[in-house]
Design an enzyme around this catalytic site. Sequence first.
Site, short mmCIF file in Angstrom:
data_model
loop_
_atom_site.label_atom_id
_atom_site.label_comp_id
_atom_site.label_asym_id
_atom_site.label_seq_id
_atom_site.Cartn_x
_atom_site.Cartn_y
_atom_site.Cartn_z
N LYS A 211 0.83 -1.21 0.00
CA LYS A 211 0.00 0.00 0.00
C LYS A 211 0.87 1.27 0.00
O LYS A 211 0.64 2.20 -0.76
CB LYS A 211 -0.92 -0.01 1.23
CG LYS A 211 -1.57 1.30 1.55
CD LYS A 211 -2.58 1.72 0.50
CE LYS A 211 -2.90 3.19 0.62
NZ LYS A 211 -4.25 3.55 0.38
N CYS A 265 -3.34 10.94 1.76
CA CYS A 265 -2.68 9.67 1.45
C CYS A 265 -1.31 9.89 0.82
O CYS A 265 -0.29 9.57 1.41
CB CYS A 265 -3.57 8.87 0.50
SG CYS A 265 -5.26 8.83 1.07
N1 SAJ Z 1 -1.99 15.11 -8.59
C1 SAJ Z 1 -1.18 15.88 -9.43
N2 SAJ Z 1 -0.91 15.39 -10.68
C2 SAJ Z 1 -1.40 14.22 -11.12
C3 SAJ Z 1 -2.20 13.43 -10.27
C4 SAJ Z 1 -2.47 13.91 -9.01
O1 SAJ Z 1 -0.72 16.96 -9.05
O2 SAJ Z 1 -1.13 13.87 -12.27
C5 SAJ Z 1 -2.28 15.59 -7.24
C6 SAJ Z 1 -3.77 15.80 -6.98
O3 SAJ Z 1 -4.20 17.06 -7.43
C7 SAJ Z 1 -3.86 15.65 -5.50
C8 SAJ Z 1 -2.78 14.60 -5.19
O4 SAJ Z 1 -1.94 14.58 -6.31
O5 SAJ Z 1 -3.54 16.85 -4.82
C9 SAJ Z 1 -3.31 13.20 -4.94
O6 SAJ Z 1 -4.36 12.89 -5.83
P1 SAJ Z 1 -4.53 11.46 -6.50
O7 SAJ Z 1 -5.73 11.52 -7.36
O8 SAJ Z 1 -3.28 11.05 -7.17
O9 SAJ Z 1 -4.69 10.45 -5.30
P2 SAJ Z 1 -5.62 10.41 -3.97
O10 SAJ Z 1 -4.81 10.93 -2.83
O11 SAJ Z 1 -6.95 11.01 -4.20
O12 SAJ Z 1 -5.80 8.82 -3.83
C10 SAJ Z 1 -4.65 8.01 -3.74
C11 SAJ Z 1 -4.83 6.82 -4.71
N3 SAJ Z 1 -3.56 6.11 -4.85
C12 SAJ Z 1 -3.04 5.83 -6.07
O13 SAJ Z 1 -3.55 6.18 -7.11
C13 SAJ Z 1 -1.79 5.04 -6.06
C14 SAJ Z 1 -5.93 5.90 -4.20
O14 SAJ Z 1 -6.03 4.75 -5.01
C15 SAJ Z 1 -5.64 5.50 -2.75
O15 SAJ Z 1 -6.65 4.66 -2.23
C16 SAJ Z 1 -5.59 6.76 -1.92
O16 SAJ Z 1 -4.50 7.56 -2.40
C17 SAJ Z 1 -5.40 6.39 -0.47
O17 SAJ Z 1 -6.36 6.51 0.28
O18 SAJ Z 1 -4.31 5.96 -0.10
#
Ligand code: SAJ
Length: 414
Positions: A211, A265
């Site tokens: 994870k 996360c």
């Molecule tokens: N972000 C960027 N650029 C991107 C993608 C995301 O700047 O290309 C930023 C987002 O704006 C945000 C942050 O990253 O601020 C996180 O967003 P996210 O959509 O990547 O992830 P979370 O935090 O919403 O959810 C993640 C997910 N993990 C993965 O994709 C590996 C989700 O599957 C997990 O269950 C979750 O963390 C968790 O609870 O751990």
Amino acid sequence: MFAKGIAVIGLGYIGLPTSAVLATRGVRVKGVDVNEHFVEEINAGRVPIFEPDLDVAVAAAVARGQFTASTKVPEADAFLIAVPTPFKEDHQPDLSYIKAATESIAPSLHGGEVVILESTAPPYTTLQISKWLSKLRPDLKFPHDSEAPDVHVAHCPERVLPGRTMIELVTNDRVVGGLTPACSERAADVYRVFCEGEILLTDAASAEMAKLTENSFRDVSIAFANELSTICEEIGIDVWEVIRLANHHPRVNILNPGPGVGGHCIAVDPWFIVAAAPDEARLIRVAREVNDGRPGRVVDSIVEAAGMLANPVIACLGLAFKANIDDLRESPALAITRQVADRLPGAIVLAVEPHVKNLPNSLVDIDNCSLVEMSDALPKADVVVLLVDHNQFKSISPADLDGKQVIDTRGLWR
Ligand code: SAJ
């Protein structure tokens, strides 16, 4: 199976949807939360957080009597722990919520139950839970010191993407890591109730590390995009065009740069790996630092854009940590809005966040910041800063931005 029901400890962004999904499949679910307001709301069939389709599922489960909430831990066949795991000042994991949840479960154990940790946690936390329980219940046998335990203990990390939780809870594969193979099997039975993805059985420490690895992989990937953005800015090249072109290579898939990484996360979990092996986790630590440095750069560029204006009006579009959700936890957009208001006391900062009704706590004490509708903010603004790519902001046209300084941190309007 589950004649006494399943107890879910922590009714937040994971515990509440999981409860609803289990209840929808006919299991009696007993939710537990320390927040009395949450408990009252849920028992009235209302949902205190926003997540697509969650409200309907909770209302239906409560109306059918399949799902009730309480501040007290009841008796149950399975206990799911879904509480926060923040880090402390020094980035060391804070296990106090997991410990408190474990302690609250101990009196309800009789033998025959399975205790499952869903919260993301550092390696060997599941083992620690077994040890904590055995201290509190010396009358029972636990898997860390018995071949035939009375209570099984396992880790099954949640992996759902906020905004898609109700879909991904059902469709994602699940990693189930028990302290023994029998623990994994007992825990897997819970997920077989609703999970249509593959259920992958492993040991507890591998599940914990898997994870953390998933979220660290994403953090490092975003850091690459963010660093690329900084480099391109420095040498006068459009990073979005570079990424668009590079991503046409069959084995390249660069993520999107942005104002920083938020949420509870990805901005947190990599630190658990760093804490576990500080000297070895070099790339993971630097990625965190790169992503944590983004909000400061955005603030600098806003201050520069506001430039010579005596009383600039700055519209900050979006406060949530990412698009189309209401979650403000660790949100870079929120931090940027606050810092801009602090650094420019003569400015008027208009925050626009379609998913919240009131100015968040961290902004209420600032005199020069208010929460307004998009239609009020845009005409008044000298500087428009796009911080979150909410769907609502896609409809903003070039004419709406005419004559204004525009900072688009998400590449939405390019
Ligand atoms: N972000 C960027 N650029 C991107 C993608 C995301 O700047 O290309 C930023 C987002 O704006 C945000 C942050 O990253 O601020 C996180 O967003 P996210 O959509 O990547 O992830 P979370 O935090 O919403 O959810 C993640 C997910 N993990 C993965 O994709 C590996 C989700 O599957 C997990 O269950 C979750 O963390 C968790 O609870 O751990």
